[in-house]
Every structure is written in structure tokens, then in C-alpha cells.
Design an enzyme around this catalytic site. Structure first.
Site, PDB file in Angstrom:
ATOM      1  N   THR A 199       0.831  -1.205   0.000  1.00 36.30           N
ATOM      2  CA  THR A 199       0.000   0.000   0.000  1.00 36.30           C
ATOM      3  C   THR A 199       0.866   1.255   0.000  1.00 36.30           C
ATOM      4  O   THR A 199       2.007   1.238   0.478  1.00 36.30           O
ATOM      5  CB  THR A 199      -0.906   0.014   1.246  1.00 36.30           C
ATOM      6  N   ASP A 200       0.309   2.350  -0.514  1.00 40.99           N
ATOM      7  CA  ASP A 200       1.012   3.631  -0.441  1.00 40.99           C
ATOM      8  C   ASP A 200       1.034   4.192   0.979  1.00 40.99           C
ATOM      9  O   ASP A 200       1.800   5.109   1.286  1.00 40.99           O
ATOM     10  CB  ASP A 200       0.400   4.647  -1.408  1.00 40.99           C
ATOM     11  N   GLU A 201       0.225   3.619   1.881  1.00 44.00           N
ATOM     12  CA  GLU A 201       0.155   4.141   3.243  1.00 44.00           C
ATOM     13  C   GLU A 201       1.452   3.946   4.021  1.00 44.00           C
ATOM     14  O   GLU A 201       1.669   4.597   5.046  1.00 44.00           O
ATOM     15  CB  GLU A 201      -1.027   3.512   3.993  1.00 44.00           C
ATOM     16  N   TYR A 204      -1.964  -0.471  10.941  1.00 40.16           N
ATOM     17  CA  TYR A 204      -2.084  -1.142   9.644  1.00 40.16           C
ATOM     18  C   TYR A 204      -0.884  -0.843   8.757  1.00 40.16           C
ATOM     19  O   TYR A 204      -0.219  -1.758   8.255  1.00 40.16           O
ATOM     20  CB  TYR A 204      -3.369  -0.707   8.926  1.00 40.16           C
ATOM     21  N   ALA A 213       1.997   0.334   9.513  1.00 41.09           N
ATOM     22  CA  ALA A 213       3.237  -0.158  10.103  1.00 41.09           C
ATOM     23  C   ALA A 213       3.415  -1.643   9.828  1.00 41.09           C
ATOM     24  O   ALA A 213       4.533  -2.110   9.541  1.00 41.09           O
ATOM     25  CB  ALA A 213       3.247   0.111  11.606  1.00 41.09           C
ATOM     26  N   PRO A 239      -7.853   8.651  15.073  1.00 43.18           N
ATOM     27  CA  PRO A 239      -6.503   9.028  15.524  1.00 43.18           C
ATOM     28  C   PRO A 239      -5.467   8.835  14.422  1.00 43.18           C
ATOM     29  O   PRO A 239      -5.470   7.834  13.702  1.00 43.18           O
ATOM     30  CB  PRO A 239      -6.245   8.060  16.689  1.00 43.18           C
TER      31      PRO A 239
END
Length: 337
Positions: A118-120, A143, A145, A276
Site C-alpha cells: 500500500t502507499d500508506e 495497519y 506499520a 486518531p
């Protein structure tokens, strides 16, 4: 991906899926009669089972999509994300390495392990800039991480052991059959039911949207033509704020399913407390996969979004059982820690 492989290629597909809460074999109803696909209900954290399956099936490639993916769930219960995304990936990598070492030289050279990420993992952007293959890792949720950790293990298995791995970091996917906890189906289903449409903060968080069919095409390109040891970021060239997406969904439903009082569905939008650590913006520079593999998204966002909302409108038979107990549409991730 399975539907695409059966429709557009001649490969045999062994689909390993533990069928946890979001797994549903009804997604494969249109290829149920294909002799080139079979489903195996196994957990990627079971190393012995993975080794036995690889020895039996002798695949030419592994495309690893198995993951916990919902950020809000990761805030409430990060351990499940560590188990599947980190331990599961490391377990599958080791099984793949042992299998790959037993292949002859030609099969070793052609084998690929594609890890879908993912790009996250790159964190949050400001108003300007984009992610590319050289962006630093700065995950901000449990997630992201867990997916960042998995990416690092994949890269390590290539550089340490020589396993021919590839990493794909994609932007937000959308399309038919998406589990109703995700933004687009959640807003569409709430609107059709006459419920409020909860939008985090002021709805100004920005995501790049990639249609699932475009992503499936990109995955096959990466698996067959990607460079071992490399990574590709994949996007849809469709940056939108969350509030823009929700208003676009409402506009489609104003046509398909007008409210009894004839008021716009957008009147039901309610801004609620943000989750958060909510990343502000993701954006993709997908020049590398375009240049090296010839990939370009084919589904414009407005067209894809309309088709997706129309699909959910027509397929109550699929999603009604999933939302019956309220768990799929419940608010999660309210409290950090």
C-alpha cells in the site's frame, strides 16, 4: 485478480484464502465453473501447510495479497495485523524460499514472488508532492506499520537469499464486491438505507483512487514483467478529497434512488470526530510502472465510481447478509491506545 486471470489469461490459479470476516467466495461466482481455478482454505501463517501446498502445486509465481487492511480495525486490534501482515508474510516468504531453492535453474530464473502492499507505508503528504519508489517509509497507523514491516521482510528475502521478489505499493482500491466497511460501499449503503453519512473531520483528507480492475491488470504486469528486487507504486491518477467522493456517491444515488422527501442524499452528511493519526493526503507518481511495464489506468474515476454505486444498488443480494448484524458498518478506531 482471480476473475481477471481466468478471463484474460490461460494460467491455472490456486487461490489460498483463509476466509476470515471479509472473505466471501461469492465474489468468484462468475468463474465457479472454470477448471483453471480452485480455492484452498488455508492460513498463510501455517508454514507446514504452505510448504505442502507449494510442493503439491509447483507454482511459477506467488502473488501475495493476503492481509488485514482496515485502518480503523488496526487501531482497535493491532495484534491481528501483526499476525497476518508481518508473521504471515515472513512465513510465506520462508516457504517460498525453500520451494524456490528446489527448482531447476530455469524455473528459478522465471519464478516471481509479488508482494501486494500500500502507499500508506510512506506516511502522509502535505498539499504538494507525490509518492514514488524512492519515498521514505513513515507509517502512521498500526495497519500501515504492519505493511511496512512486511515490505522490509520481502526486500530482505531478496537481498539476503536471492528470492526473486517484487513489491507493489498501490493507492486506494474501489469497485464491486468491496467489503462494506470501506468508504465507498459504506457511504452508498448508508445512503440507500436512509442513514447518516459520517465523514471524518472536515472530509478534506485526500486519496488517490484506483479501480480494482486496473489494479488487477497492474498486478499481472508486475508478476510477469516486473524486475526482481524492485518495487512499483501504482495509482489511478484520481486524487479526491473524501468529501468530494461522498458527494459524488450522493449525486449518483440522487438519480438511482431518490429520497422519499426528494431532498439530496448529501443532506445526510455528518462530520464526525476524526480517527486518531489520520493521514492527510496520499498521491502517486506512477511513472516507473508506466515507463517499464506500459501500465496506465483505464477506468476514469467518475465512470468507475458510477459503475460501482450502480453495482451496489443492483446487488443487495450480495451485501445485505453482510450488514445484517451491523458489524460491517459499525464505527471503529474511536480511541487510540
Amino acid at each position: 485478480l482471480v476473475r481477471h486471470l481466468i478471463a484474460a489469461t490461460d494460467v491455472q490459479v490456486v487461490n489460498v484464502d483463509a476466509l476470515t470476516y471479509a472473505g466471501d467466495l461469492r465474489r468468484l461466482e462468475q468463474i465457479a465453473s472454470s477448471p483453471r481455478h480452485r480455492h484452498v482454505a488455508l492460513d498463510i501463517c501455517d508454514g507446514a501447510a504452505m510448504a505442502a501446498l507449494l510442493a503439491q502445486e509447483r507454482p511459477a509465481a506467488i502473488i501475495h495479497l493476503a492481509a488485514e487492511t482496515h485502518v480503523d480495525r488496526s487501531i482497535d486490534g493491532p495484534a491481528a495485523f501483526v499476525r497476518t501482515n508481518v508473521t504471515g508474510t515472513a512465513t510465506l516468504l520462508q516457504a517460498a524460499l525453500d520451494y524456490w531453492r528446489g527448482l531447476d535453474a530455469a524455473d528459478q530464473a522465471s519464478f516471481r514472488f509479488l508482494h501486494v502492499s500500500t502507499d500508506e507505508v510512506f506516511g502522509s503528504l502535505g498539499a504538494e508532492g507525490t509518492f514514488d519508489e524512492n519515498s521514505p517509509y513513515r507509517p502512521n497507523s498500526p495497519y500501515s506499520a504492519s505493511k511496512a514491516a512486511a515490505d522490509h521482510f520481502v526486500r530482505a528475502w531478496h537481498h539476503t537469499y536471492g528470492l526473486p521478489t517484487i513489491i507493489g505499493n498501490c493507492s486506494n482500491n474501489y469497485g464491486p464486491f468491496q467489503y462494506p466497511e470501506k468508504l465507498i460501499p459504506l457511504m452508498a449503503l448508508n445512503a440507500m438505507a436512509g442513514r447518516p453519512l459520517p465523514v471524518y473531520g472536515r472530509g478534506d483528507n485526500v486519496r488517490d483512487w484506483l479501480h480494482v480492475d486496473d489494479h488487477a491488470r497492474a498486478l499481472w504486469l508486475m508478476a510477469t514483467r516486473g524486475k526482481p528486487g524492485g518495487a512499483y507504486v501504482v495509482g489511478g491518477n484520481a486524487e479526491r478529497s473524501n468529501i468530494e467522493v461522498v458527494r459524488a456517491i450522493c449525486a449518483v444515488l440522487d438519480e438511482l434512488a431518490p429520497r422519499p422527501d426528494r431532498r439530496p442524499h448529501a443532506d445526510a452528511i455528518q462530520f464526525v470526530a476524526d480517527r486518531p493519526g489520520h493521514d492527510h493526503r496520499y498521491a502517486i507518481n506512477a511513472a516507473t510502472i508506466g515507463r517499464e511495464l506500459g501500465f496506465a489506468p483505464q477506468v476514469p474515476f467518475q465512470q468507475g465510481l458510477r459503475q460501482t454505486v450502480e453495482w451496489y444498488f443492483a446487488r443487495r443480494d450480495w451485501w445485505l447478509p453482510l450488514v445484517a448484524d451491523g458489524q460491517a458498518t459499525a464505527r471503529r478506531g474511536l480511541v487510540a491506545g
